[in-house]
Design a protein around this motif. Structure first.
Motif, mmCIF file in Angstrom:
data_model
loop_
_atom_site.group_PDB
_atom_site.id
_atom_site.type_symbol
_atom_site.label_atom_id
_atom_site.label_comp_id
_atom_site.label_asym_id
_atom_site.label_seq_id
_atom_site.Cartn_x
_atom_site.Cartn_y
_atom_site.Cartn_z
ATOM 1 N N ASP A 1 5.218 2.252 -22.701
ATOM 2 C CA ASP A 1 5.973 1.498 -21.714
ATOM 3 C C ASP A 1 5.195 0.297 -21.193
ATOM 4 O OD1 ASP A 1 8.252 3.182 -21.749
ATOM 5 O OD2 ASP A 1 7.213 4.625 -20.473
ATOM 6 N N THR A 2 3.896 0.298 -21.352
ATOM 7 C CA THR A 2 3.054 -0.801 -20.861
ATOM 8 C C THR A 2 2.703 -1.788 -21.957
ATOM 9 O OG1 THR A 2 0.990 0.415 -21.286
ATOM 10 C CG2 THR A 2 2.042 0.754 -19.147
ATOM 11 N N GLN A 3 3.331 -1.654 -23.112
ATOM 12 C CA GLN A 3 2.985 -2.509 -24.241
ATOM 13 C C GLN A 3 3.942 -3.688 -24.360
ATOM 14 O OE1 GLN A 3 2.950 0.128 -27.606
ATOM 15 N NE2 GLN A 3 1.015 1.099 -27.023
ATOM 16 N N THR A 4 3.445 -4.751 -24.977
ATOM 17 C CA THR A 4 4.254 -5.932 -25.235
ATOM 18 C C THR A 4 5.150 -5.686 -26.440
ATOM 19 O OG1 THR A 4 2.644 -6.918 -26.746
ATOM 20 C CG2 THR A 4 2.360 -7.354 -24.390
ATOM 21 N N ASP A 5 5.999 -6.656 -26.749
ATOM 22 C CA ASP A 5 6.872 -6.535 -27.919
ATOM 23 C C ASP A 5 6.066 -6.435 -29.202
ATOM 24 O OD1 ASP A 5 9.061 -6.676 -26.278
ATOM 25 O OD2 ASP A 5 9.342 -8.843 -26.541
ATOM 26 N N ALA A 6 4.827 -6.948 -29.183
ATOM 27 C CA ALA A 6 3.954 -6.883 -30.358
ATOM 28 C C ALA A 6 3.149 -5.589 -30.391
ATOM 29 C CB ALA A 6 3.017 -8.084 -30.385
ATOM 30 N N CYS A 7 3.490 -4.651 -29.493
ATOM 31 C CA CYS A 7 2.832 -3.332 -29.426
ATOM 32 C C CYS A 7 1.378 -3.420 -28.982
ATOM 33 C CB CYS A 7 2.918 -2.596 -30.769
ATOM 34 S SG CYS A 7 4.629 -2.207 -31.235
ATOM 35 N N ASP A 8 1.015 -4.495 -28.304
ATOM 36 C CA ASP A 8 -0.294 -4.588 -27.683
ATOM 37 C C ASP A 8 -0.172 -4.187 -26.220
ATOM 38 O OD1 ASP A 8 -1.452 -5.677 -30.030
ATOM 39 O OD2 ASP A 8 -0.700 -7.671 -29.482
ATOM 40 N N PHE A 9 -1.265 -3.676 -25.661
ATOM 41 C CA PHE A 9 -1.232 -3.309 -24.252
ATOM 42 C C PHE A 9 -1.161 -4.569 -23.386
ATOM 43 C CE2 PHE A 9 -3.090 0.742 -25.737
ATOM 44 C CZ PHE A 9 -2.188 1.596 -25.132
ATOM 45 N N ASP A 10 -0.298 -4.524 -22.399
ATOM 46 C CA ASP A 10 -0.137 -5.650 -21.483
ATOM 47 C C ASP A 10 -1.116 -5.476 -20.324
ATOM 48 O OD1 ASP A 10 1.872 -7.910 -20.506
ATOM 49 O OD2 ASP A 10 1.446 -6.601 -18.795
ATOM 50 N N GLU A 11 -1.945 -6.477 -20.102
ATOM 51 C CA GLU A 11 -2.994 -6.354 -19.085
ATOM 52 C C GLU A 11 -2.407 -6.154 -17.691
ATOM 53 O OE1 GLU A 11 -5.798 -9.506 -19.186
ATOM 54 O OE2 GLU A 11 -6.417 -9.157 -21.269
ATOM 55 N N GLU A 12 -1.358 -6.874 -17.384
ATOM 56 C CA GLU A 12 -0.754 -6.747 -16.050
ATOM 57 C C GLU A 12 -0.181 -5.346 -15.844
ATOM 58 O OE1 GLU A 12 2.679 -8.801 -13.196
ATOM 59 O OE2 GLU A 12 2.518 -9.365 -15.311
ATOM 60 N N ALA A 13 0.508 -4.827 -16.855
ATOM 61 C CA ALA A 13 1.088 -3.489 -16.748
ATOM 62 C C ALA A 13 0.004 -2.426 -16.613
ATOM 63 C CB ALA A 13 1.969 -3.201 -17.956
ATOM 64 N N LEU A 14 -1.058 -2.546 -17.415
ATOM 65 C CA LEU A 14 -2.158 -1.577 -17.338
ATOM 66 C C LEU A 14 -2.851 -1.630 -15.985
ATOM 67 C CD1 LEU A 14 -4.003 -1.523 -20.789
ATOM 68 C CD2 LEU A 14 -2.781 0.339 -19.659
ATOM 69 N N ALA A 15 -3.060 -2.840 -15.474
ATOM 70 C CA ALA A 15 -3.710 -2.980 -14.170
ATOM 71 C C ALA A 15 -2.875 -2.321 -13.073
ATOM 72 C CB ALA A 15 -3.935 -4.452 -13.850
ATOM 73 N N LEU A 16 -1.562 -2.470 -13.151
ATOM 74 C CA LEU A 16 -0.677 -1.843 -12.165
ATOM 75 C C LEU A 16 -0.760 -0.329 -12.257
ATOM 76 C CD1 LEU A 16 1.580 -1.973 -10.030
ATOM 77 C CD2 LEU A 16 3.226 -2.142 -11.919
ATOM 78 N N VAL A 17 -0.696 0.207 -13.475
ATOM 79 C CA VAL A 17 -0.771 1.655 -13.662
ATOM 80 C C VAL A 17 -2.106 2.195 -13.164
ATOM 81 C CG1 VAL A 17 -0.854 3.499 -15.388
ATOM 82 C CG2 VAL A 17 0.862 1.694 -15.572
ATOM 83 N N LEU A 18 -3.190 1.505 -13.492
ATOM 84 C CA LEU A 18 -4.513 1.962 -13.081
ATOM 85 C C LEU A 18 -4.632 1.980 -11.559
ATOM 86 C CD1 LEU A 18 -7.279 2.862 -14.089
ATOM 87 C CD2 LEU A 18 -8.002 0.462 -14.048
ATOM 88 N N LYS A 19 -4.120 0.945 -10.886
ATOM 89 C CA LYS A 19 -4.187 0.886 -9.422
ATOM 90 C C LYS A 19 -3.376 2.034 -8.796
ATOM 91 C CE LYS A 19 -5.791 -1.718 -7.088
ATOM 92 N NZ LYS A 19 -7.083 -1.713 -6.342
ATOM 93 N N LEU A 20 -2.191 2.275 -9.320
ATOM 94 C CA LEU A 20 -1.358 3.349 -8.784
ATOM 95 C C LEU A 20 -1.980 4.715 -9.048
ATOM 96 C CD1 LEU A 20 2.163 2.041 -9.885
ATOM 97 C CD2 LEU A 20 1.183 1.957 -7.589
ATOM 98 N N PHE A 21 -2.601 4.867 -10.223
ATOM 99 C CA PHE A 21 -3.235 6.143 -10.560
ATOM 100 C C PHE A 21 -4.455 6.388 -9.684
ATOM 101 C CE2 PHE A 21 -6.045 8.848 -13.148
ATOM 102 C CZ PHE A 21 -5.195 9.920 -13.377
ATOM 103 N N GLU A 22 -5.252 5.350 -9.458
ATOM 104 C CA GLU A 22 -6.442 5.489 -8.612
ATOM 105 C C GLU A 22 -6.071 5.918 -7.199
ATOM 106 O OE1 GLU A 22 -8.217 1.661 -8.936
ATOM 107 O OE2 GLU A 22 -9.528 2.223 -10.604
ATOM 108 N N ARG A 23 -4.942 5.431 -6.718
ATOM 109 C CA ARG A 23 -4.507 5.784 -5.360
ATOM 110 C C ARG A 23 -3.799 7.132 -5.302
ATOM 111 N NH1 ARG A 23 -2.288 0.313 -2.387
ATOM 112 N NH2 ARG A 23 -4.112 -0.995 -2.799
ATOM 113 N N GLY A 24 -3.525 7.711 -6.444
ATOM 114 C CA GLY A 24 -2.822 8.983 -6.452
ATOM 115 C C GLY A 24 -1.325 8.840 -6.305
#
Length: 474
Positions: free
Chosen positions: A441-464
């Motif tokens: 779900d965080t990947q671009t159309d080219a199946c690469d990880f999207d930095e903005e999406a990953l950063a959002l997920v990481l921030k939300l995960f860190e906060r619980g």
């Protein structure tokens, strides 16, 4: 933080002779089954003294009944409900959930009421007088709930069950035609035969789903009973109960039946045919913030625009009347206020999303993940999905009426993130819609990880704010 499953509210066994809830143990410190005798307050039929002339003259409106519609509503049922009933008139849905087996019974709900972080209230009518209601706030001990009177009406109310018990929260998936931010919580009402909380009105929409036992509901659409009419309610009473109540219609709900009530429709629910058990009603209530609450919320954040600014009048001129306020002063005051006004819908959207996703009451505990790295997160993510915390609110806005929104906005627990990439928006959408979030779900159309999406997920995960389900952990 995360909702507890039913297995977390199970302990030993207790049985108390003559108590209304006599098996509190199956839910963590208590549960119950009711044996209350029919109340003298309204009787099983919910009858009361004659209503005033205005109420008697009001037209009796029978409640429409649906018998062939089940939850979740399909597109046709959703459209019909919104057009004909939502915030307009009551609706009774027979068999809204066929063969309904509630996630918790009355005993287990009583156990939740004994949890330290529960939001529970107990109402007992001690005498025949309308003002004899007694209110006690939880959490309760097992002794409190196994020694309830069998000769007096009572009702145990437990709020926020959707955020405390995961299977209860899962019921919200049946209401998928409503935006999740509009739903306040799921409340349970547990009562023995004859029990209830008296005739009253509310400011909000509610779906009343019968979960266990039976309950007779009486309803009346009458302006005389509106909640703002203080004269209609019993004074000096622990609960807001109408002095008089004349029903327009009444009916008995059995498990799986559901009653929708719009704001300001008076109603009275009395448990019936439930002995030796209890009647349990699950109430899916909707948010109804007052306009002054919204205005205060907006102005509170809008003052940041003028923080530190002070009155300044270099244009001041000598006056003849020392008691006069000049037109220039009024104009300047007006201009100062206008600086705080929203310039467009995008500004309103940023505030409104924060307002409706912010939790009220106790501060939210943020769980420190210990500074997890992207690599560690991705390693775990290969095997399971991330899910949003059930006791927090999430939402997104991707368009506004005047077209002023440049990027999408994502909201979590009263905070706002600007979202630019498509992958980040997809991530925000999945979380807000309470779906399972996978790494693709965080990947671009080219199946690469999207930095903005990953950063959002990481921030939300860190906060619980998001987490891996326990059963999926490896």
């Amino acid at each position: 933080a995360a909702r507890m499953a039913t297995t977390t509210v199970t302990t030993g066994s207790t049985r108390s002779r003559g108590c209304a809830i006599h098996d509190c143990s199956r839910a963590c410190a208590s549960r119950r089954r009711g044996r209350g005798a029919p109340s003298r307050m309204y009787g099983v039929e919910g009858r009361r003294a004659p209503a005033p002339a205005a109420a008697r003259l009001a037209a009796r409106a029978r409640v429409d009944v649906w018998t062939d519609v089940q939850l979740p509503f399909d597109d046709d049922a959703s459209a019909r409900f919104m057009n004909e009933y939502w915030q307009k008139k009551p609706l009774l849905i027979r068999g809204a959930i066929r063969d309904f087996k509630p996630p918790l019974d009355g005993n287990e709900i009583a156990g939740v009421a004994c949890e330290e972080d529960s939001s529970a209230r107990l109402f007992v009518r001690r005498g025949d007088d309308d003002a004899s209601w007694e209110k006690t706030l939880g959490p309760f001990s097992e002794e409190n709930l196994t020694s309830l009177p069998t000769d007096k009406p009572w009702s145990l109310i437990v709020n926020d069950l959707d955020s405390q018990v995961e299977p209860i929260g899962d019921l919200l998936e049946l209401f998928s035609c409503f935006p999740r931010w509009r739903i306040a919580d799921i409340q349970a009402s547990v009562s023995p035969d004859g029990g209830g909380v008296g005739p009253h009105t509310d400011h909000f929409d509610v779906f009343l789903l019968q979960a266990e036992g039976e309950k007779r509901w009486s309803v009346a659409s009458n302006e005389a009973y509106w909640p703002d009419n203080d004269k209609a309610f019993v004074p000096d009473c622990a609960i807001r109960v109408l002095k008089e109540f004349t029903e327009d219609d009444s009916f008995v709900l059995v498990p799986g039946d559901m009653l929708y009530l719009p704001p300001k429709v008076a109603h009275n629910g009395v448990a019936v045919n439930s002995t030796p058990g209890v009647s349990v009603t699950l109430s899916i209530g909707f948010l109804a913030p007052t306009i002054d609450e919204l205005v205060l919320s907006y102005t509170s954040q809008a003052t940041e625009k003028v923080k530190g600014s002070r009155w300044s009048d270099p244009w001041l001129k000598p006056v003849e009347d020392i008691g006069a306020i000049s037109a220039e002063s009024v104009s300047f005051a007006s201009e100062m206020l206008k600086r705080t006004y929203p310039k467009n819908d995008a500004e309103v959207a940023r505030w409104f999303g924060c307002h409706v996703t912010a939790r009220t009451g106790d501060e939210v505990e943020e769980e420190d993940s210990g500074g997890v790295s992207v690599e560690e997160l991705l390693g775990e993510w290969e095997h399971s999905a991330l899910v949003a915390r059930e006791d927090l609110r999430f939402a997104f806005i991707d368009q506004v009426g005047d077209g002023s929104l440049k990027n999408a906005l994502f909201f979590a627990n009263g905070e706002c993130w600007d979202i630019a990439s498509n992958a980040a928006l997809k991530t925000a959408r999945v979380i807000s819609n309470r779906g399972d979030l996978y790494e693709e779900d965080t990947q671009t159309d080219a199946c690469d990880f999207d930095e903005e999406a990953l950063a959002l997920v990481l921030k939300l995960f860190e906060r619980g704010y998001i987490y891996f389900r326990e059963e999926d952990e490896v």
